[in-house]
Motif scaffolding. Structure first.
Motif, PDB file in Angstrom:
ATOM      1  N   ALA A   1      25.406 -17.555 -28.480  1.00 50.82           N
ATOM      2  CA  ALA A   1      24.790 -17.902 -29.837  1.00 50.82           C
ATOM      3  C   ALA A   1      25.174 -19.208 -29.956  1.00 50.82           C
ATOM      4  O   ALA A   1      24.237 -20.111 -30.422  1.00 50.82           O
ATOM      5  CB  ALA A   1      25.349 -16.970 -30.918  1.00 50.82           C
ATOM      6  N   GLN A   2      26.140 -19.814 -29.546  1.00 50.84           N
ATOM      7  CA  GLN A   2      26.632 -21.344 -29.553  1.00 50.84           C
ATOM      8  C   GLN A   2      26.198 -21.973 -28.591  1.00 50.84           C
ATOM      9  O   GLN A   2      26.440 -23.323 -28.380  1.00 50.84           O
ATOM     10  CB  GLN A   2      28.174 -21.244 -29.929  1.00 50.84           C
ATOM     11  CG  GLN A   2      28.547 -20.507 -31.006  1.00 50.84           C
ATOM     12  CD  GLN A   2      28.046 -21.033 -32.262  1.00 50.84           C
ATOM     13  OE1 GLN A   2      27.766 -22.189 -32.633  1.00 50.84           O
ATOM     14  NE2 GLN A   2      27.623 -19.967 -33.230  1.00 50.84           N
ATOM     15  N   GLY A   3      25.269 -21.478 -27.391  1.00 50.45           N
ATOM     16  CA  GLY A   3      24.916 -22.004 -26.259  1.00 50.45           C
ATOM     17  C   GLY A   3      25.996 -22.688 -25.422  1.00 50.45           C
ATOM     18  O   GLY A   3      25.832 -23.636 -24.493  1.00 50.45           O
ATOM     19  N   LEU A   4      27.277 -22.160 -25.288  1.00 53.34           N
ATOM     20  CA  LEU A   4      28.118 -22.310 -24.286  1.00 53.34           C
ATOM     21  C   LEU A   4      27.754 -21.738 -22.945  1.00 53.34           C
ATOM     22  O   LEU A   4      26.934 -21.030 -22.870  1.00 53.34           O
ATOM     23  CB  LEU A   4      29.444 -21.581 -24.865  1.00 53.34           C
ATOM     24  CG  LEU A   4      30.044 -22.157 -26.120  1.00 53.34           C
ATOM     25  CD1 LEU A   4      31.375 -21.387 -26.211  1.00 53.34           C
ATOM     26  CD2 LEU A   4      29.945 -23.626 -26.482  1.00 53.34           C
ATOM     27  N   ALA A   5      28.257 -22.359 -22.068  1.00 51.69           N
ATOM     28  CA  ALA A   5      27.809 -22.012 -20.682  1.00 51.69           C
ATOM     29  C   ALA A   5      29.109 -21.845 -19.958  1.00 51.69           C
ATOM     30  O   ALA A   5      29.076 -22.355 -18.546  1.00 51.69           O
ATOM     31  CB  ALA A   5      26.526 -22.835 -20.011  1.00 51.69           C
ATOM     32  N   HIS A   6      30.091 -21.222 -20.276  1.00 43.38           N
ATOM     33  CA  HIS A   6      31.520 -21.364 -19.695  1.00 43.38           C
ATOM     34  C   HIS A   6      31.515 -20.351 -18.567  1.00 43.38           C
ATOM     35  O   HIS A   6      32.488 -20.892 -17.821  1.00 43.38           O
ATOM     36  CB  HIS A   6      32.673 -21.282 -20.592  1.00 43.38           C
ATOM     37  CG  HIS A   6      32.867 -22.494 -21.528  1.00 43.38           C
ATOM     38  ND1 HIS A   6      33.563 -22.218 -22.811  1.00 43.38           N
ATOM     39  CD2 HIS A   6      32.292 -23.454 -21.566  1.00 43.38           C
ATOM     40  CE1 HIS A   6      33.475 -23.453 -23.411  1.00 43.38           C
ATOM     41  NE2 HIS A   6      32.857 -24.107 -22.827  1.00 43.38           N
ATOM     42  N   ASN A   7      30.474 -19.404 -18.302  1.00 42.66           N
ATOM     43  CA  ASN A   7      30.761 -18.775 -17.204  1.00 42.66           C
ATOM     44  C   ASN A   7      29.400 -18.193 -16.902  1.00 42.66           C
ATOM     45  O   ASN A   7      28.340 -18.558 -17.721  1.00 42.66           O
ATOM     46  CB  ASN A   7      31.652 -17.354 -17.427  1.00 42.66           C
ATOM     47  CG  ASN A   7      31.101 -16.391 -18.308  1.00 42.66           C
ATOM     48  OD1 ASN A   7      29.762 -16.189 -18.726  1.00 42.66           O
ATOM     49  ND2 ASN A   7      31.963 -15.658 -19.073  1.00 42.66           N
ATOM     50  N   ILE A   8      28.901 -17.617 -15.874  1.00 48.63           N
ATOM     51  CA  ILE A   8      27.902 -17.366 -15.079  1.00 48.63           C
ATOM     52  C   ILE A   8      27.247 -16.416 -16.166  1.00 48.63           C
ATOM     53  O   ILE A   8      25.700 -16.443 -16.380  1.00 48.63           O
ATOM     54  CB  ILE A   8      28.095 -16.760 -13.887  1.00 48.63           C
ATOM     55  CG1 ILE A   8      26.758 -16.661 -13.065  1.00 48.63           C
ATOM     56  CG2 ILE A   8      28.519 -15.135 -13.958  1.00 48.63           C
ATOM     57  CD1 ILE A   8      26.158 -17.877 -12.546  1.00 48.63           C
ATOM     58  N   ILE A   9      27.755 -15.587 -16.908  1.00 52.89           N
ATOM     59  CA  ILE A   9      26.886 -14.810 -18.006  1.00 52.89           C
ATOM     60  C   ILE A   9      26.332 -15.617 -19.074  1.00 52.89           C
ATOM     61  O   ILE A   9      25.191 -15.474 -19.537  1.00 52.89           O
ATOM     62  CB  ILE A   9      27.793 -13.611 -18.506  1.00 52.89           C
ATOM     63  CG1 ILE A   9      28.354 -12.758 -17.336  1.00 52.89           C
ATOM     64  CG2 ILE A   9      27.098 -12.544 -19.545  1.00 52.89           C
ATOM     65  CD1 ILE A   9      29.409 -11.660 -17.715  1.00 52.89           C
TER      66      ILE A   9
END
Ligand SMILES: Cc1cc2nc3c(=O)[nH]c(=O)nc-3n(C[C@H](O)[C@H](O)[C@H](O)COP(=O)(O)O)c2cc1C
Length: 189
Positions: free
Chosen positions: A99-107
């Motif tokens: 929801a916050q647009g984070l892309a910290h992991n592959i999912i």
């Protein structure tokens, strides 16, 4: 739009309900669809706890499994076509990150790609009760084009076993993926 190279990406996260993911993966595989599986670190642990065996030992060898830090996964880029993504079960942590647009992991990254490429993204959250942060994150995702399909089985089909209840939820996901199934009879039939 190009033809998808991958029919469906399934992401398993650390919410309770690994049996939903297992049932959906098996169904898509039986249908002969091309599936890739992403698993978070806690998702792997919860799967083993709830199902009794590691996910890697349970899926057919044709289904590639990628851990949350495995950036080799082809689905991390918008250049690789995936027809749809289902996050099942979806923890509130993953839901918040997407929801916050984070892309910290592959999912998170793959879900972000699905939204930016305007392809179907279905999240199957499992948590109760829900606080306002959970609810606001769900609303944000729905507004961004995702489908929030909570793991909430109905009872009007008179389930007798746990699997009947699981099939109800998986059947609704298949409906949204546009895949015919006979897991649950439509109401009135
Ligand atoms: C046995 C177990 C069950 C859990 N069930 C849930 C759940 O139903 N819903 C949820 O949002 N989090 C649940 N959690 C907490 C998440 O696993 C935790 O927030 C985790 O950081 C989520 O990370 P992930 O989304 O990357 O998998 C559970 C944790 C454990 C160990």
């Amino acid at each position: 739009m190009n033809t998808p190279k991958i029919d469906c990406v399934l992401a398993v996260t650390g919410a309770s309900g690994a049996i939903y993911a297992k049932t959906l993966i098996e169904y898509l595989y039986k249908k002969g669809l091309s599936v890739r599986c992403l698993v978070s670190n806690v998702g792997e642990k919860v799967w083993k706890w709830e199902i009794g065996r590691p996910i890697s030992e349970m899926l057919p060898p044709e289904i590639a499994i990628y851990g949350e830090d495995d950036w080799r996964a082809p689905v991390a880029s918008g250049s690789v076509m995936a027809g749809a993504m289902v996050i099942i079960p979806c923890s509130m942590g993953t839901l918040a990150a997407v929801a916050q647009g984070l892309a910290h992991n592959i999912i998170h990254r793959t879900a972000d790609v699905m939204l930016k490429e305007k392809r179907p993204l279905i999240l199957v959250p499992r948590e109760t009760p829900l606080n306002t942060i959970h609810l606001e994150n769900m609303l944000r995702l729905a507004r961004a084009g995702a489908t929030i399909l909570p793991a909430m089985p109905g009872f009007y089909h008179r389930p007798e076993k746990i699997q009947d209840m699981v099939d109800f939820v998986v059947g609704r996901i298949l409906d949204h993926l546009g895949i015919e199934h006979k897991l649950v009879k439509p109401w009135g039939e």
